[in-house]
Scaffold this motif. Structure first.
Motif, PDB file in Angstrom:
ATOM      1  N   TYR A 148      12.376   5.168 -50.077  1.00  0.00           N
ATOM      2  CA  TYR A 148      12.585   4.903 -48.315  1.00  0.00           C
ATOM      3  C   TYR A 148      13.588   3.806 -48.177  1.00  0.00           C
ATOM      4  O   TYR A 148      13.697   3.154 -47.143  1.00  0.00           O
ATOM      5  CB  TYR A 148      11.167   4.539 -47.796  1.00  0.00           C
ATOM      6  CG  TYR A 148      10.203   5.535 -47.557  1.00  0.00           C
ATOM      7  CD1 TYR A 148      10.450   6.747 -47.908  1.00  0.00           C
ATOM      8  CD2 TYR A 148       8.961   5.174 -46.808  1.00  0.00           C
ATOM      9  CE1 TYR A 148       9.621   7.967 -47.605  1.00  0.00           C
ATOM     10  CE2 TYR A 148       8.083   6.448 -46.494  1.00  0.00           C
ATOM     11  CZ  TYR A 148       8.392   7.616 -46.904  1.00  0.00           C
ATOM     12  OH  TYR A 148       7.605   8.565 -46.757  1.00  0.00           O
ATOM     13  N   ILE A 177      15.400   4.135 -44.733  1.00  0.00           N
ATOM     14  CA  ILE A 177      14.826   3.181 -43.577  1.00  0.00           C
ATOM     15  C   ILE A 177      15.337   1.965 -43.503  1.00  0.00           C
ATOM     16  O   ILE A 177      15.473   1.123 -42.418  1.00  0.00           O
ATOM     17  CB  ILE A 177      13.296   3.373 -43.683  1.00  0.00           C
ATOM     18  CG1 ILE A 177      12.701   4.820 -43.590  1.00  0.00           C
ATOM     19  CG2 ILE A 177      12.425   2.485 -42.641  1.00  0.00           C
ATOM     20  CD1 ILE A 177      11.366   5.003 -43.885  1.00  0.00           C
ATOM     21  N   CYS A 178      15.280   1.312 -44.781  1.00  0.00           N
ATOM     22  CA  CYS A 178      15.765  -0.030 -44.856  1.00  0.00           C
ATOM     23  C   CYS A 178      16.978  -0.207 -44.448  1.00  0.00           C
ATOM     24  O   CYS A 178      17.398  -1.235 -43.586  1.00  0.00           O
ATOM     25  CB  CYS A 178      15.555  -0.727 -46.297  1.00  0.00           C
ATOM     26  SG  CYS A 178      14.014  -0.736 -47.237  1.00  0.00           S
ATOM     27  N   LEU A 209      17.252   0.094 -40.676  1.00  0.00           N
ATOM     28  CA  LEU A 209      16.884  -1.123 -39.741  1.00  0.00           C
ATOM     29  C   LEU A 209      17.844  -2.395 -39.908  1.00  0.00           C
ATOM     30  O   LEU A 209      17.956  -2.952 -38.967  1.00  0.00           O
ATOM     31  CB  LEU A 209      15.463  -1.394 -40.321  1.00  0.00           C
ATOM     32  CG  LEU A 209      14.465  -0.586 -39.957  1.00  0.00           C
ATOM     33  CD1 LEU A 209      13.092  -0.745 -40.917  1.00  0.00           C
ATOM     34  CD2 LEU A 209      14.146  -0.625 -38.593  1.00  0.00           C
ATOM     35  N   ASP A 241       8.025  -8.543 -37.932  1.00  0.00           N
ATOM     36  CA  ASP A 241       7.703  -7.245 -38.181  1.00  0.00           C
ATOM     37  C   ASP A 241       6.179  -7.124 -38.135  1.00  0.00           C
ATOM     38  O   ASP A 241       5.426  -7.545 -38.602  1.00  0.00           O
ATOM     39  CB  ASP A 241       7.927  -7.046 -39.804  1.00  0.00           C
ATOM     40  CG  ASP A 241       7.658  -5.591 -40.160  1.00  0.00           C
ATOM     41  OD1 ASP A 241       7.085  -4.853 -39.475  1.00  0.00           O
ATOM     42  OD2 ASP A 241       8.241  -4.974 -41.169  1.00  0.00           O
ATOM     43  N   TYR A 278      10.598  -3.862 -45.553  1.00  0.00           N
ATOM     44  CA  TYR A 278      11.635  -3.550 -44.415  1.00  0.00           C
ATOM     45  C   TYR A 278      11.955  -4.975 -44.163  1.00  0.00           C
ATOM     46  O   TYR A 278      13.235  -5.218 -43.606  1.00  0.00           O
ATOM     47  CB  TYR A 278      11.136  -2.729 -43.405  1.00  0.00           C
ATOM     48  CG  TYR A 278      10.362  -1.284 -43.652  1.00  0.00           C
ATOM     49  CD1 TYR A 278      11.252  -0.482 -44.390  1.00  0.00           C
ATOM     50  CD2 TYR A 278       9.221  -1.121 -43.546  1.00  0.00           C
ATOM     51  CE1 TYR A 278      10.983   0.778 -45.051  1.00  0.00           C
ATOM     52  CE2 TYR A 278       8.890   0.347 -44.279  1.00  0.00           C
ATOM     53  CZ  TYR A 278       9.478   1.131 -44.955  1.00  0.00           C
ATOM     54  OH  TYR A 278       9.049   2.168 -45.298  1.00  0.00           O
ATOM     55  N   LEU A 297      10.644  -5.552 -35.529  1.00  0.00           N
ATOM     56  CA  LEU A 297      10.166  -4.341 -36.156  1.00  0.00           C
ATOM     57  C   LEU A 297       9.056  -3.807 -36.249  1.00  0.00           C
ATOM     58  O   LEU A 297       8.033  -4.538 -36.099  1.00  0.00           O
ATOM     59  CB  LEU A 297      10.542  -4.502 -37.606  1.00  0.00           C
ATOM     60  CG  LEU A 297      11.839  -5.434 -38.110  1.00  0.00           C
ATOM     61  CD1 LEU A 297      12.029  -5.595 -39.600  1.00  0.00           C
ATOM     62  CD2 LEU A 297      13.081  -4.718 -37.427  1.00  0.00           C
ATOM     63  N   VAL A 307       7.177  -0.360 -37.847  1.00  0.00           N
ATOM     64  CA  VAL A 307       7.668   0.777 -38.674  1.00  0.00           C
ATOM     65  C   VAL A 307       6.297   1.469 -39.037  1.00  0.00           C
ATOM     66  O   VAL A 307       5.394   0.741 -39.759  1.00  0.00           O
ATOM     67  CB  VAL A 307       8.175   0.459 -40.015  1.00  0.00           C
ATOM     68  CG1 VAL A 307       8.765   1.628 -40.912  1.00  0.00           C
ATOM     69  CG2 VAL A 307       9.589  -0.466 -39.667  1.00  0.00           C
ATOM     70  N   VAL A 337      10.232   2.446 -35.843  1.00  0.00           N
ATOM     71  CA  VAL A 337      10.584   3.889 -36.729  1.00  0.00           C
ATOM     72  C   VAL A 337       9.230   4.647 -36.888  1.00  0.00           C
ATOM     73  O   VAL A 337       8.067   4.116 -36.973  1.00  0.00           O
ATOM     74  CB  VAL A 337      10.695   3.322 -38.037  1.00  0.00           C
ATOM     75  CG1 VAL A 337      10.827   4.283 -39.019  1.00  0.00           C
ATOM     76  CG2 VAL A 337      12.087   2.530 -38.153  1.00  0.00           C
ATOM     77  N   THR A 338       9.544   5.916 -36.374  1.00  0.00           N
ATOM     78  CA  THR A 338       8.053   6.755 -36.293  1.00  0.00           C
ATOM     79  C   THR A 338       8.690   8.160 -37.178  1.00  0.00           C
ATOM     80  O   THR A 338       9.889   8.319 -37.328  1.00  0.00           O
ATOM     81  CB  THR A 338       8.011   7.132 -34.945  1.00  0.00           C
ATOM     82  OG1 THR A 338       9.050   7.639 -34.307  1.00  0.00           O
ATOM     83  CG2 THR A 338       7.327   6.109 -34.102  1.00  0.00           C
ATOM     84  N   VAL A 394      12.871  10.422 -40.386  1.00  0.00           N
ATOM     85  CA  VAL A 394      12.315   9.405 -39.517  1.00  0.00           C
ATOM     86  C   VAL A 394      13.228   9.116 -38.199  1.00  0.00           C
ATOM     87  O   VAL A 394      14.309   9.076 -38.372  1.00  0.00           O
ATOM     88  CB  VAL A 394      11.886   7.868 -40.306  1.00  0.00           C
ATOM     89  CG1 VAL A 394      11.086   8.388 -41.398  1.00  0.00           C
ATOM     90  CG2 VAL A 394      13.155   7.439 -40.756  1.00  0.00           C
ATOM     91  N   LEU A 399      14.458   6.274 -35.433  1.00  0.00           N
ATOM     92  CA  LEU A 399      14.892   5.003 -35.259  1.00  0.00           C
ATOM     93  C   LEU A 399      15.167   4.836 -33.786  1.00  0.00           C
ATOM     94  O   LEU A 399      16.177   5.285 -33.246  1.00  0.00           O
ATOM     95  CB  LEU A 399      15.615   4.407 -36.184  1.00  0.00           C
ATOM     96  CG  LEU A 399      16.084   3.043 -35.773  1.00  0.00           C
ATOM     97  CD1 LEU A 399      15.126   2.103 -35.804  1.00  0.00           C
ATOM     98  CD2 LEU A 399      17.406   2.416 -36.799  1.00  0.00           C
TER      99      LEU A 399
END
Length: 302
Positions: free
Chosen positions: A74, A77-78, A81, A118, A126, A181, A183, A205-206, A294, A296
């Protein structure tokens, strides 16, 4: 606890500032009204006001997530973000990336170091990625799962971790947070708005509609709500203004054990019969190709 983080924390009972004490073997945080919150030996502090209505992800789920994320599956995603946060905050370093937060007595005031929070941080992966991109920032991982917080407390040298329920009042001062954040986690619009600086940014994030699509039917997993984007907008719209939205996609090539780990770390883990899952996994052709997709969303407080 790092003073640049402690400066922004508030007592979840009365809202007063917190100070660190050396009471007990691991220390505690205490407010002027003598409400006290123990720091666990694993490094996180319990900032719940009363008992949480749920305990969050289990140790098994957290271990699966830690393994899957550590393998880099993933990382898109990192990267998304980290890039969005860097655009918001900037990257002018006050100390070396990945290093300790500035020491007491430096020329800048405590409140001038951007705080990244977060909410629903899980293992802190993340948050750690964002802090690596923001060498002038400190971070706070919030989660209701103790197994997750044991890992989040070690996610980055400039991060702390606290047990807190996203649905309750967050243990943070008003306008204390530069970047928030969220997520794959619950969203508390009023509280997110309260703790964010008026110039701050919320990054949500979804899952997109085709996230893990190849596995949904094959393994009888939970489906992504087709109205997910509208639900996110509805939960935040009264408090936030959308700035941008982007979908990030990648195709993973996974072995069957990796797929089992992926299922075990997410919400389907609560609803999947293990024997049935094992039988369906055995029927999958290997390697297994899986789409990660995902959304963002970047939002600003109204």
């Amino acid at each position: 606890m790092d003073p640049h983080i402690l400066d922004r924390l508030r007592c979840p009972v009365c809202g007063e500032p917190l100070t660190e004490t050396t009471a007990g073997t691991t220390g505690a945080l205490r407010c002027p009204r003598r409400h006290s919150f123990d720091i666990a030996r694993q490094g996180y502090v319990n900032l719940l006001a009363g008992r949480a209505p749920h305990t969050g992800d289990s140790a098994e789920m957290v271990a699966a997530r830690a393994d899957f994320l550590a393998a880099g599956h993933y990382d898109l995603i990192c990267a998304a973000l980290a890039g969005a946060a860097a655009e918001t905050v900037g990257t002018a370093p006050a100390h070396e990336a990945g290093g300790e937060a500035p020491a007491r007595g430096t020329e800048r005031a405590l409140g001038t170091y951007p705080l990244v929070v977060d909410a629903g941080a899980g293992t802190g992966r993340y948050l750690g990625a964002v802090l690596a991109a923001l060498p002038d920032a400190v971070g706070l991982a919030l989660d209701v799962s103790k197994p997750a917080l044991r890992r989040a407390a070690r996610a980055h040298p400039r991060a702390a971790a606290a047990l807190a329920d996203t649905w309750q009042r967050l243990p943070l001062a008003d306008a204390s947070t530069a970047v928030l954040l969220n997520v794959f986690a619950p969203r508390n619009g009023p509280e997110f708005h309260r703790v964010l600086d008026p110039a701050g940014t919320l990054l949500v994030v979804t899952p997109a509609a085709d996230h893990l699509a190849e596995l949904v039917d094959a393994l009888d997993l939970l489906r992504v709500d087709p109205d997910k984007a509208e639900r996110v907008a509805g939960s935040l719209g009264g408090h936030f203004t959308p700035v941008s939205s982007a979908v990030h996609r990648a195709e993973l090539t996974l072995a069957r054990p990796d797929v089992a780990t992926l299922v075990g770390m997410g919400p389907s883990a609560w609803h999947t019969d293990r024997a049935a899952l094992a039988a369906r996994l055995a029927a999958l052709p290997e390697p297994v190709r899986v789409t990660v997709a995902v959304r963002l969303d970047t939002l600003r407080p109204r």
